[in-house]
Scaffold this motif. Structure first.
Motif, mmCIF file in Angstrom:
data_model
loop_
_atom_site.group_PDB
_atom_site.id
_atom_site.type_symbol
_atom_site.label_atom_id
_atom_site.label_comp_id
_atom_site.label_asym_id
_atom_site.label_seq_id
_atom_site.Cartn_x
_atom_site.Cartn_y
_atom_site.Cartn_z
ATOM 1 N N PRO A 204 1.761 16.454 -0.018
ATOM 2 C CA PRO A 204 2.083 15.137 0.546
ATOM 3 C C PRO A 204 2.815 14.252 -0.457
ATOM 4 O O PRO A 204 2.573 14.320 -1.670
ATOM 5 C CB PRO A 204 0.697 14.551 0.866
ATOM 6 N N ALA A 205 3.678 13.408 0.059
ATOM 7 C CA ALA A 205 4.450 12.521 -0.806
ATOM 8 C C ALA A 205 3.544 11.597 -1.606
ATOM 9 O O ALA A 205 3.796 11.347 -2.794
ATOM 10 C CB ALA A 205 5.436 11.709 0.029
ATOM 11 N N VAL A 206 2.501 11.068 -0.974
ATOM 12 C CA VAL A 206 1.640 10.114 -1.687
ATOM 13 C C VAL A 206 0.962 10.769 -2.883
ATOM 14 O O VAL A 206 0.829 10.154 -3.952
ATOM 15 C CB VAL A 206 0.587 9.486 -0.741
ATOM 16 N N PRO B 266 0.818 -1.217 0.000
ATOM 17 C CA PRO B 266 0.000 0.000 0.000
ATOM 18 C C PRO B 266 0.850 1.265 0.000
ATOM 19 O O PRO B 266 1.955 1.294 0.563
ATOM 20 C CB PRO B 266 -0.804 -0.119 1.303
ATOM 21 N N LYS B 267 0.308 2.328 -0.589
ATOM 22 C CA LYS B 267 1.096 3.547 -0.753
ATOM 23 C C LYS B 267 1.371 4.281 0.551
ATOM 24 O O LYS B 267 2.297 5.077 0.621
ATOM 25 C CB LYS B 267 0.415 4.489 -1.744
ATOM 26 N N GLY B 268 0.591 4.011 1.592
ATOM 27 C CA GLY B 268 0.813 4.680 2.864
ATOM 28 C C GLY B 268 1.878 4.044 3.726
ATOM 29 O O GLY B 268 2.169 4.537 4.815
ATOM 30 N N ALA C 200 12.267 16.072 -8.465
ATOM 31 C CA ALA C 200 10.946 16.700 -8.426
ATOM 32 C C ALA C 200 10.421 16.783 -6.999
ATOM 33 O O ALA C 200 9.855 17.811 -6.595
ATOM 34 C CB ALA C 200 9.969 15.919 -9.303
ATOM 35 N N MET C 201 10.604 15.731 -6.226
ATOM 36 C CA MET C 201 10.111 15.727 -4.845
ATOM 37 C C MET C 201 10.840 16.769 -4.009
ATOM 38 O O MET C 201 10.231 17.460 -3.179
ATOM 39 C CB MET C 201 10.298 14.337 -4.238
ATOM 40 N N LEU C 202 12.158 16.910 -4.213
ATOM 41 C CA LEU C 202 12.925 17.891 -3.455
ATOM 42 C C LEU C 202 12.495 19.321 -3.771
ATOM 43 O O LEU C 202 12.582 20.207 -2.921
ATOM 44 C CB LEU C 202 14.420 17.718 -3.745
#
Length: 222
Positions: free
Chosen positions: A181-183, A149-151, A172-174
């Motif tokens: 949120p990351a998810v 699961p993604k969480g 991209a995340m940085l």
């Protein structure tokens, strides 16, 4: 040209603008802002687009079957009448009347404002370059290697690894907008991967080929 993947987030949207391997995360305030992103070949959105008048969509049923144990991530799209609901109780009444007995869950009702806003923004006729996607189909069926699961920590690591093969996801995340949120960022990136496949003509879809009463296709692609 670039493509755009989009995931809903707190009444707004997270966009992932993909150009080659470079991906840029965007905070888009509404559906109009999503459709206004310039120089985009395909927009792939994790939100129902084509809506049935009287029952379940074939694409939702097929997506659940493909995902197996992860099929619970596919919320059945509401029937079109529900877009006019005043509140959840009214939505349940409209759904039961339109379908002959099927109500609407509280989780599905939470999506109704975003579905309505997107439906209004698409207009008549809807633009051909906007498609419905589901990130779990991208991760588990298309990209592969995602089983958790993604969480969870394992699920997040699996999704990063899958995306790293096709785009510069860590960069991209940085550089993501604050508080995204990351998810949701990862789901938007998965939607962007699906958008690239649609643009290249290498995508797959589920659905029976039907269109709804406003001409929107009832299908989910990846």
């Amino acid at each position: 040209m670039a493509v755009l993947g989009v995931d809903g987030w707190r009444g707004a949207w997270v966009g992932a603008l993909l150009d080659g391997r470079r991906v840029t995360l965007l905070h888009l305030r509404d559906a109009g802002a999503v459709l206004a992103v310039p120089d985009v070949e395909v927009v792939a959105i994790d939100m129902p687009i084509g809506l049935s008048d009287d029952g379940p969509r074939a694409c939702d049923q097929e997506a659940k079957a493909l995902l197996g144990s992860a099929g619970s991530s596919v919320f059945p799209a509401p029937v079109r009448a529900v877009l006019g609901a005043r509140d959840h109780a009214h939505a349940r009444e409209l759904s039961v009347a339109a379908t002959g007995g099927t109500s609407l869950s509280a989780q599905a009702f939470q999506l109704v404002p975003s579905i309505r806003a997107l439906d209004d923004a698409l207009g008549d006729p809807p633009p051909d370059h906007v498609v419905e996607v589901h990130p779990e189909l991208a991760f588990r069926v298309g990209l592969g290697g995602v089983t958790d699961p993604k969480g969870t920590a394992r699920g997040a690591a699996q999704r990063l690894a899958a995306l790293r093969a096709v785009m510069d996801v860590e960069e991209a995340m940085l550089a993501a907008p604050p508080r995204v949120p990351a998810v949701d960022a990862l789901d938007a990136c998965a939607a962007a991967w699906s958008a690239r496949r649609v643009a290249d003509g290498t995508n797959a879809c589920v659905g029976d080929g039907a269109r709804d009463s406003r001409g929107r296709p009832m299908r989910i692609c990846w």
